[in-house]
Write a protein that holds these residues in place. Structure first.
Motif, PDB file in Angstrom:
ATOM      1  N   THR A  68      25.397 -19.315 -13.888  1.00 30.83           N
ATOM      2  CA  THR A  68      23.961 -19.155 -13.687  1.00 30.83           C
ATOM      3  C   THR A  68      23.409 -18.043 -14.572  1.00 30.83           C
ATOM      4  OG1 THR A  68      24.310 -19.784 -11.395  1.00 30.83           O
ATOM      5  CG2 THR A  68      22.167 -18.868 -11.964  1.00 30.83           C
ATOM      6  N   SER A  70      24.717 -17.174 -17.313  1.00 27.29           N
ATOM      7  CA  SER A  70      25.273 -17.448 -18.636  1.00 27.29           C
ATOM      8  C   SER A  70      25.995 -16.259 -19.242  1.00 27.29           C
ATOM      9  CB  SER A  70      24.225 -17.951 -19.625  1.00 27.29           C
ATOM     10  OG  SER A  70      22.957 -18.059 -19.112  1.00 27.29           O
ATOM     11  N   ARG A 143       5.076 -24.408 -13.638  1.00 28.47           N
ATOM     12  CA  ARG A 143       5.956 -25.351 -12.965  1.00 28.47           C
ATOM     13  C   ARG A 143       6.365 -26.472 -13.899  1.00 28.47           C
ATOM     14  NH1 ARG A 143       3.193 -27.095  -7.390  1.00 28.47           N
ATOM     15  NH2 ARG A 143       3.912 -25.432  -6.024  1.00 28.47           N
ATOM     16  N   LEU A 146       8.816 -25.501 -16.541  1.00 23.91           N
ATOM     17  CA  LEU A 146      10.161 -25.152 -16.104  1.00 23.91           C
ATOM     18  C   LEU A 146      10.913 -26.292 -15.447  1.00 23.91           C
ATOM     19  CD1 LEU A 146       9.743 -21.534 -14.775  1.00 23.91           C
ATOM     20  CD2 LEU A 146      11.157 -22.319 -16.662  1.00 23.91           C
ATOM     21  N   ALA A 149      14.530 -27.454 -16.190  1.00 23.15           N
ATOM     22  CA  ALA A 149      15.139 -26.565 -17.175  1.00 23.15           C
ATOM     23  C   ALA A 149      15.892 -25.414 -16.543  1.00 23.15           C
ATOM     24  CB  ALA A 149      14.065 -26.017 -18.102  1.00 23.15           C
ATOM     25  N   ASP A 150      15.454 -24.978 -15.401  1.00 22.75           N
ATOM     26  CA  ASP A 150      15.921 -23.690 -14.914  1.00 22.75           C
ATOM     27  C   ASP A 150      16.680 -23.783 -13.596  1.00 22.75           C
ATOM     28  OD1 ASP A 150      16.184 -20.983 -14.543  1.00 22.75           O
ATOM     29  OD2 ASP A 150      14.337 -20.913 -13.377  1.00 22.75           O
ATOM     30  N   PRO A 151      17.922 -23.423 -13.609  1.00 25.25           N
ATOM     31  CA  PRO A 151      18.742 -23.477 -12.415  1.00 25.25           C
ATOM     32  C   PRO A 151      18.449 -22.325 -11.450  1.00 25.25           C
ATOM     33  CG  PRO A 151      19.996 -22.593 -14.251  1.00 25.25           C
ATOM     34  CD  PRO A 151      18.643 -22.961 -14.781  1.00 25.25           C
ATOM     35  N   GLU A 152      17.933 -21.238 -11.986  1.00 26.44           N
ATOM     36  CA  GLU A 152      17.870 -20.019 -11.178  1.00 26.44           C
ATOM     37  C   GLU A 152      16.763 -20.062 -10.137  1.00 26.44           C
ATOM     38  OE1 GLU A 152      18.239 -15.300 -12.110  1.00 26.44           O
ATOM     39  OE2 GLU A 152      18.239 -16.806 -13.665  1.00 26.44           O
ATOM     40  N   THR A 153      15.663 -20.676 -10.499  1.00 26.86           N
ATOM     41  CA  THR A 153      14.512 -20.638  -9.612  1.00 26.86           C
ATOM     42  C   THR A 153      14.393 -21.923  -8.797  1.00 26.86           C
ATOM     43  OG1 THR A 153      13.497 -19.412 -11.390  1.00 26.86           O
ATOM     44  CG2 THR A 153      12.091 -19.952  -9.572  1.00 26.86           C
TER      45      THR A 153
ATOM     46  N   ASP B  22       7.711 -15.872  -9.103  1.00 27.00           N
ATOM     47  CA  ASP B  22       9.016 -16.509  -9.175  1.00 27.00           C
ATOM     48  C   ASP B  22       9.153 -17.372 -10.426  1.00 27.00           C
ATOM     49  OD1 ASP B  22       9.853 -15.300  -6.936  1.00 27.00           O
ATOM     50  OD2 ASP B  22       9.843 -17.066  -5.650  1.00 27.00           O
ATOM     51  N   LEU B  23       8.107 -18.102 -10.734  1.00 25.03           N
ATOM     52  CA  LEU B  23       8.156 -18.935 -11.931  1.00 25.03           C
ATOM     53  C   LEU B  23       8.317 -18.072 -13.171  1.00 25.03           C
ATOM     54  CD1 LEU B  23       5.390 -21.481 -10.963  1.00 25.03           C
ATOM     55  CD2 LEU B  23       7.808 -21.975 -11.299  1.00 25.03           C
ATOM     56  N   GLY B  26      11.817 -17.105 -13.673  1.00 21.48           N
ATOM     57  CA  GLY B  26      12.585 -18.170 -14.300  1.00 21.48           C
ATOM     58  C   GLY B  26      12.333 -18.221 -15.789  1.00 21.48           C
ATOM     59  N   LEU B  27      11.081 -18.120 -16.148  1.00 21.41           N
ATOM     60  CA  LEU B  27      10.701 -18.174 -17.547  1.00 21.41           C
ATOM     61  C   LEU B  27      11.312 -17.005 -18.313  1.00 21.41           C
ATOM     62  CD1 LEU B  27       9.031 -20.261 -18.822  1.00 21.41           C
ATOM     63  CD2 LEU B  27       7.045 -18.768 -18.689  1.00 21.41           C
ATOM     64  N   LEU B  30      14.927 -17.557 -18.926  1.00 17.84           N
ATOM     65  CA  LEU B  30      15.118 -18.558 -19.962  1.00 17.84           C
ATOM     66  C   LEU B  30      14.868 -17.967 -21.348  1.00 17.84           C
ATOM     67  CD1 LEU B  30      15.778 -21.519 -20.166  1.00 17.84           C
ATOM     68  CD2 LEU B  30      13.329 -22.028 -20.053  1.00 17.84           C
ATOM     69  N   ARG B  33      17.549 -15.406 -22.443  1.00 19.90           N
ATOM     70  CA  ARG B  33      18.772 -16.075 -22.887  1.00 19.90           C
ATOM     71  C   ARG B  33      18.615 -16.593 -24.299  1.00 19.90           C
ATOM     72  NH1 ARG B  33      20.439 -18.153 -17.507  1.00 19.90           N
ATOM     73  NH2 ARG B  33      18.397 -19.101 -17.419  1.00 19.90           N
ATOM     74  N   PRO B 126       9.873 -26.674 -23.593  1.00 18.96           N
ATOM     75  CA  PRO B 126       9.035 -26.558 -22.402  1.00 18.96           C
ATOM     76  C   PRO B 126       7.565 -26.779 -22.719  1.00 18.96           C
ATOM     77  CG  PRO B 126      10.619 -24.791 -22.449  1.00 18.96           C
ATOM     78  CD  PRO B 126      10.797 -25.553 -23.726  1.00 18.96           C
TER      79      PRO B 126
END
Lengths: 156, 156
Positions: A68, A70, A143, A146, A149-153, B22-23, B26-27, B30, B33, B126
């Motif tokens: 998660t 990476s 939203r 993402l 695309a995103d496992p974390e959220t 929260d979004l 996530g962004l 991403l 990374r 995205p």
DNA sequence: CTGAACATTTGACAACGTGAACCTTTCACG
DNA sequence: CGTGAAAGGTTCACGTTGTCAAATGTTCAG
């Protein structure tokens, strides 16, 4: 050395996209700073805080944490070591598979993480400048960006 | 230990704001990374890439770099050392104030940074899911959120 | 039962980041 | 002037993140 290493085919990127990317970069920098700061205020490092945040949904094998975030699994060992030393997490063997160790947040860990999350007033000032319907629009756009695309959220 | 250390007064944060935060997280993850990855592909670290990016607008005293990146000046010394060793930047004394050292990107540094910037196809996938007018909306919202807050993306 | 694959750990190493001590330069003030 | 405080950089010691390669223990297929 004479051709770009990873990506080759790539559209020119229109002006708006480019600007959005730059704005994102600014936002990311801002967010990152605040997160690190909020963590430091609880004498946690950013990495420790991230792991702790991951564990809010329940115990998790170290391998999964590494994926998660990476990074290499060997890296997680150290981070969990330090969290464990401070009583924020425990390691328990998975009864299903004795190779894996499940990392679980202790009560102290959970509350530290929750407290940190609450204190994250990031974007609260920035967001305050937006009207309610604008925030909704922003939420919807983010939203869509993402999704998938995103496992974390992932709220599952 | 029984009261929150730094912040006390804080509005409850409505559901939308919370979700946007929260979004963002996530962004941010991403983006972070991808940035690190793109830098690594050019055998730069994230920190080195950031410094190099800062220098695109011209030479800059180390003190200023440290401020912009919100870290200790002593940290910058090392990063610039490594960039200098690879020929990406030079240090020159400021004629106005001989205490100051101006860090300037070399041609190699500039092009590495530019290349990296171009390769940042973050948010391109995205963003591609958004229609043009949506991107514009997003840009405007982000702009408003960041105005007056962020020194790094200041387009001057 | 054997060997491949997997999860974690260990150790060596580089980069980041902080804080304190230090040197040089600048600048205000007497 | 000349002295001392303040500022910009560097150095050092130290802890944390991160990588990679090698080891250990476990699972599982054949």
């Amino acid at each position: 050395m004479e051709n770009t290493p990873t990506k080759v085919v790539q559209e020119p990127a229109d002006a708006i996209t480019r600007e959005v990317v730059d704005l994102m970069a600014g936002l990311v920098a801002l967010f990152h700073r605040e997160y690190e700061e909020a963590a430091a205020a609880r004498s946690l490092t950013g990495a420790q805080a991230k792991v702790l945040a991951l564990l809010r949904r329940g115990p998790m094998p170290m391998r999964h944490i590494a994926q998660t975030l990476s990074c290499e699994p060997s890296n997680i060992t150290g981070i969990v070591d330090r969290l464990e030393a401070r009583g924020f997490v425990t390691r328990q063997a998975d009864p299903q598979d004795r190779r894996v160790k499940l990392v679980a947040a202790t009560e102290a860990g959970r509350s530290a993480s929750e407290e940190l999350r609450e204190s994250l007033n990031f974007a609260r000032e920035p967001l305050a400048t937006l009207a309610e319907d604008e925030r909704t629009t922003l939420r919807d756009l983010l939203r869509r960006m993402l999704e998938g695309a995103d496992p974390e959220t992932d709220p599952s």
